[in-house]
Write an enzyme that holds these catalytic residues in place. Structure first.
Site, PDB file in Angstrom:
ATOM      1  N   GLY A  69       0.810  -1.218   0.000  1.00  0.00           N
ATOM      2  CA  GLY A  69       0.000   0.000   0.000  1.00  0.00           C
ATOM      3  C   GLY A  69       0.842   1.266   0.000  1.00  0.00           C
ATOM      4  O   GLY A  69       0.537   2.230  -0.711  1.00  0.00           O
ATOM      5  N   ASN A 148      -8.618   3.376   8.063  1.00  0.00           N
ATOM      6  CA  ASN A 148      -7.988   2.246   8.754  1.00  0.00           C
ATOM      7  C   ASN A 148      -8.273   2.229  10.248  1.00  0.00           C
ATOM      8  O   ASN A 148      -8.262   1.179  10.874  1.00  0.00           O
ATOM      9  CB  ASN A 148      -6.471   2.245   8.517  1.00  0.00           C
ATOM     10  CG  ASN A 148      -5.839   3.608   8.653  1.00  0.00           C
ATOM     11  OD1 ASN A 148      -6.277   4.574   8.025  1.00  0.00           O
ATOM     12  ND2 ASN A 148      -4.824   3.705   9.486  1.00  0.00           N
ATOM     13  N   GLN A 176      -7.741  -0.684   3.049  1.00  0.00           N
ATOM     14  CA  GLN A 176      -8.526  -1.315   4.115  1.00  0.00           C
ATOM     15  C   GLN A 176      -9.829  -1.909   3.594  1.00  0.00           C
ATOM     16  O   GLN A 176     -10.364  -2.838   4.195  1.00  0.00           O
ATOM     17  CB  GLN A 176      -8.812  -0.309   5.236  1.00  0.00           C
ATOM     18  CG  GLN A 176      -7.578   0.051   6.052  1.00  0.00           C
ATOM     19  CD  GLN A 176      -7.029  -1.112   6.866  1.00  0.00           C
ATOM     20  OE1 GLN A 176      -7.681  -2.128   7.087  1.00  0.00           O
ATOM     21  NE2 GLN A 176      -5.793  -0.972   7.322  1.00  0.00           N
ATOM     22  N   SER A 196      -3.264  -3.632  -1.009  1.00  0.00           N
ATOM     23  CA  SER A 196      -2.147  -4.243  -0.289  1.00  0.00           C
ATOM     24  C   SER A 196      -2.535  -5.674   0.059  1.00  0.00           C
ATOM     25  O   SER A 196      -3.582  -5.901   0.663  1.00  0.00           O
ATOM     26  CB  SER A 196      -1.867  -3.438   0.984  1.00  0.00           C
ATOM     27  OG  SER A 196      -0.894  -4.091   1.759  1.00  0.00           O
ATOM     28  N   HIS A 198      -1.322  -7.931   2.183  1.00  0.00           N
ATOM     29  CA  HIS A 198      -1.334  -8.460   3.560  1.00  0.00           C
ATOM     30  C   HIS A 198      -2.535  -8.015   4.382  1.00  0.00           C
ATOM     31  O   HIS A 198      -2.834  -8.603   5.432  1.00  0.00           O
ATOM     32  CB  HIS A 198      -0.020  -8.143   4.284  1.00  0.00           C
ATOM     33  CG  HIS A 198       0.128  -6.742   4.795  1.00  0.00           C
ATOM     34  ND1 HIS A 198      -0.074  -6.420   6.113  1.00  0.00           N
ATOM     35  CD2 HIS A 198       0.469  -5.584   4.186  1.00  0.00           C
ATOM     36  CE1 HIS A 198       0.158  -5.120   6.291  1.00  0.00           C
ATOM     37  NE2 HIS A 198       0.489  -4.593   5.124  1.00  0.00           N
ATOM     38  N   THR A 234      13.011  -6.354 -10.499  1.00  0.00           N
ATOM     39  CA  THR A 234      12.565  -7.737 -10.638  1.00  0.00           C
ATOM     40  C   THR A 234      11.367  -7.965  -9.719  1.00  0.00           C
ATOM     41  O   THR A 234      11.400  -7.593  -8.543  1.00  0.00           O
ATOM     42  CB  THR A 234      13.714  -8.704 -10.292  1.00  0.00           C
ATOM     43  OG1 THR A 234      14.801  -8.403 -11.156  1.00  0.00           O
ATOM     44  CG2 THR A 234      13.293 -10.156 -10.466  1.00  0.00           C
ATOM     45  N   CYS A 322      -0.286   0.316  12.734  1.00  0.00           N
ATOM     46  CA  CYS A 322       0.780   0.312  11.734  1.00  0.00           C
ATOM     47  C   CYS A 322       1.632   1.574  11.798  1.00  0.00           C
ATOM     48  O   CYS A 322       2.492   1.776  10.966  1.00  0.00           O
ATOM     49  CB  CYS A 322       0.171   0.107  10.356  1.00  0.00           C
ATOM     50  SG  CYS A 322      -1.494   0.713  10.234  1.00  0.00           S
TER      51      CYS A 322
HETATM   52  N1  PMP Z   1      -3.169   2.804   3.463  1.00  0.00           N
HETATM   53  C1  PMP Z   1      -3.921   2.427   4.502  1.00  0.00           C
HETATM   54  C2  PMP Z   1      -5.306   2.975   4.647  1.00  0.00           C
HETATM   55  C3  PMP Z   1      -3.420   1.519   5.439  1.00  0.00           C
HETATM   56  O1  PMP Z   1      -4.169   1.135   6.469  1.00  0.00           O
HETATM   57  C4  PMP Z   1      -2.102   1.013   5.276  1.00  0.00           C
HETATM   58  C5  PMP Z   1      -1.510   0.022   6.263  1.00  0.00           C
HETATM   59  N2  PMP Z   1      -1.589   0.419   7.577  1.00  0.00           N
HETATM   60  C6  PMP Z   1      -1.351   1.441   4.172  1.00  0.00           C
HETATM   61  C7  PMP Z   1      -1.913   2.328   3.280  1.00  0.00           C
HETATM   62  C8  PMP Z   1       0.049   0.933   3.941  1.00  0.00           C
HETATM   63  O2  PMP Z   1       0.011  -0.375   3.453  1.00  0.00           O
HETATM   64  P1  PMP Z   1       1.297  -1.326   3.500  1.00  0.00           P
HETATM   65  O3  PMP Z   1       1.415  -1.801   4.898  1.00  0.00           O
HETATM   66  O4  PMP Z   1       0.994  -2.428   2.535  1.00  0.00           O
HETATM   67  O5  PMP Z   1       2.456  -0.500   3.040  1.00  0.00           O
END
Ligand code: PMP
Length: 381
Positions: A69, A148, A176, A196, A198, A234, A322
């Site tokens: 993301g 988020n 999200q 994203s 994960h 890559t 995060c």
């Molecule tokens: N945008 C939002 C709204 C998120 O919640 C997050 C992750 N916390 C990200 C971007 C960043 O994503 P990533 O962890 O894949 O870099």
């Protein structure tokens, strides 16, 4: 450990780890090589691109694989800003993720005007305010699909429609939304869509930016010209293999998961408010992701509550997990009008694809007891 922090990261879905391992052990090749190993890797990459494209209902040529993301947001924002030679205006909101806010600060330092639109007390951007703020100088509108921290959904469909009418590119950070709700055409109206893996039960370090083909976008990474010249380097093939395995499952299960999580979330909120009636659910009354509950609990320190629950075997977070363990008050509730003091009592519970009713039931009783105990011993009380 009962894991209720899916907005921070969602555990890999069944089959994802196997897809990653299979790539590392059996498809070792660079997709750009012409020999057999390279061609096998290229097939895998093409198949994965089709799987992701199918999931978001776009042509595969629009899928640019990235490292997640954060990188997708950077590519969208710097890509447009550089193509516009850092002239003109970008419209965004006060509640975007730091991976949007921080690049935009740097873009503003290069001379572009960045306008941050406010949100209402429920955490929503007003589409009419976006429309009013658009001028002939506007080069991009960047508004997230779902926040988020609160899970509050933004009026993406309306914003997409008015951006199209004004011929202004629209970037939507759907990090999200992805994995929690199906990616309907409302969200897909965006010219630039951040995903994203994960956050949806795929591997970390892998994501995509879905780009409208005709869009002028300066690449962030230069080199071998991979990803149609939009993102050199890559490709992270093991991650992309896991992303594709996740995408297949998501397409089949997302509607059921969303419904199940919504009813578990409703039960959770009902029970928590019954025993902690002075708690506030951020964005309650607004449309929200079906899995997210953000609470402000008076007279409790959110960090301490998170640690207490961790010791009891439950993983949740205080605000945006995060943000690398930072302790400063979150900008999201503050933008909704809450004081720094009130946000000290913030915790976020986020359910996911593997959450069961039994997990939620045991969480409810431990949560209530922990709040009680902390309040009895709290200096804030
Ligand atoms: N945008 C939002 C709204 C998120 O919640 C997050 C992750 N916390 C990200 C971007 C960043 O994503 P990533 O962890 O894949 O870099």
């Amino acid at each position: 450990m009962i894991y209720l922090d899916h907005n921070a990261t969602s555990p890999p879905r069944p089959g994802v780890a196997e897809a990653v391992t299979a790539n590392l052990t059996t498809t070792h090749g660079n997709p750009s090589s012409v020999h057999g190993a390279g061609r096998r890797a290229r097939h895998l990459l093409d198949d994965a691109r089709r799987a992701v494209a199918r999931l978001v209902a776009v042509h595969e040529s629009r899928v640019i694989f990235t490292s997640g993301g954060t990188e997708s947001n950077h590519l969208a924002l710097f890509g447009i800003a550089e193509a516009a030679e850092y002239r003109g205006t970008i419209l965004t909101s006060a509640i975007e993720h730091p991976s949007v806010h921080k690049p935009l600060s740097r873009i503003a330092a290069h001379g572009m005007q960045v306008i941050q639109l406010p949100v209402d007390p429920l955490g929503r951007v007003d589409a009419a305010a976006v429309e009013q703020a658009i001028t002939p100088d506007t080069r991009l509108v960047s508004i997230m699909a779902a926040n988020n921290e609160t899970g509050v959904l933004q009026p993406i469909q309306a914003i997409g429609t008015l951006c199209r009418a004004a011929r202004v590119p629209f970037h939507c950070d759907a990090t999200q939304w992805f994995g929690k709700l199906s990616l309907s055409t409302d969200v897909l109206g965006a010219d630039l869509l951040t995903l994203s893996a994960h956050k949806a039960g795929g591997p970390m370090g892998c994501g995509a930016l879905i780009v409208a083909n005709a869009l002028q976008l300066a690449p962030l990474l230069l080199g071998g010209g991979q990803e149609r010249g939009r993102r050199s380097g890559t490709e992270n093939l093991p991650g992309i293999a896991g992303f594709a395995a996740m995408a297949g499952q998501l397409a089949r299960q997302i509607e059921d998961e969303a419904q199940r999580n919504a009813s578990l979330r409703d039960k959770l909120e009902y029970e928590l408010l019954k025993s902690i009636p002075d708690a506030i659910i951020l964005g309650r009354g607004a449309e929200r992701l079906p899995n997210t509950t953000a609470l402000l609990i008076p007279c409790v320190d959110g960090e301490t509550l998170v640690m207490t629950l961790d010791l009891a075997g439950f993983a949740i977070s205080s605000g945006a997990a995060c943000s690398s363990g930072k302790n400063s008050p979150s900008h999201v509730p503050m933008a909704m009008g809450w004081s720094a003091e009130a946000t000290r009592g913030m915790v976020r519970i986020s359910l996911g694809w593997d959450t069961t009713e039994t997990m939620v039931d045991s969480f409810i009783s431990v949560f209530q007891r922990s709040v009680d105990r902390l309040r009895k011993g709290s200096a804030l009380a």
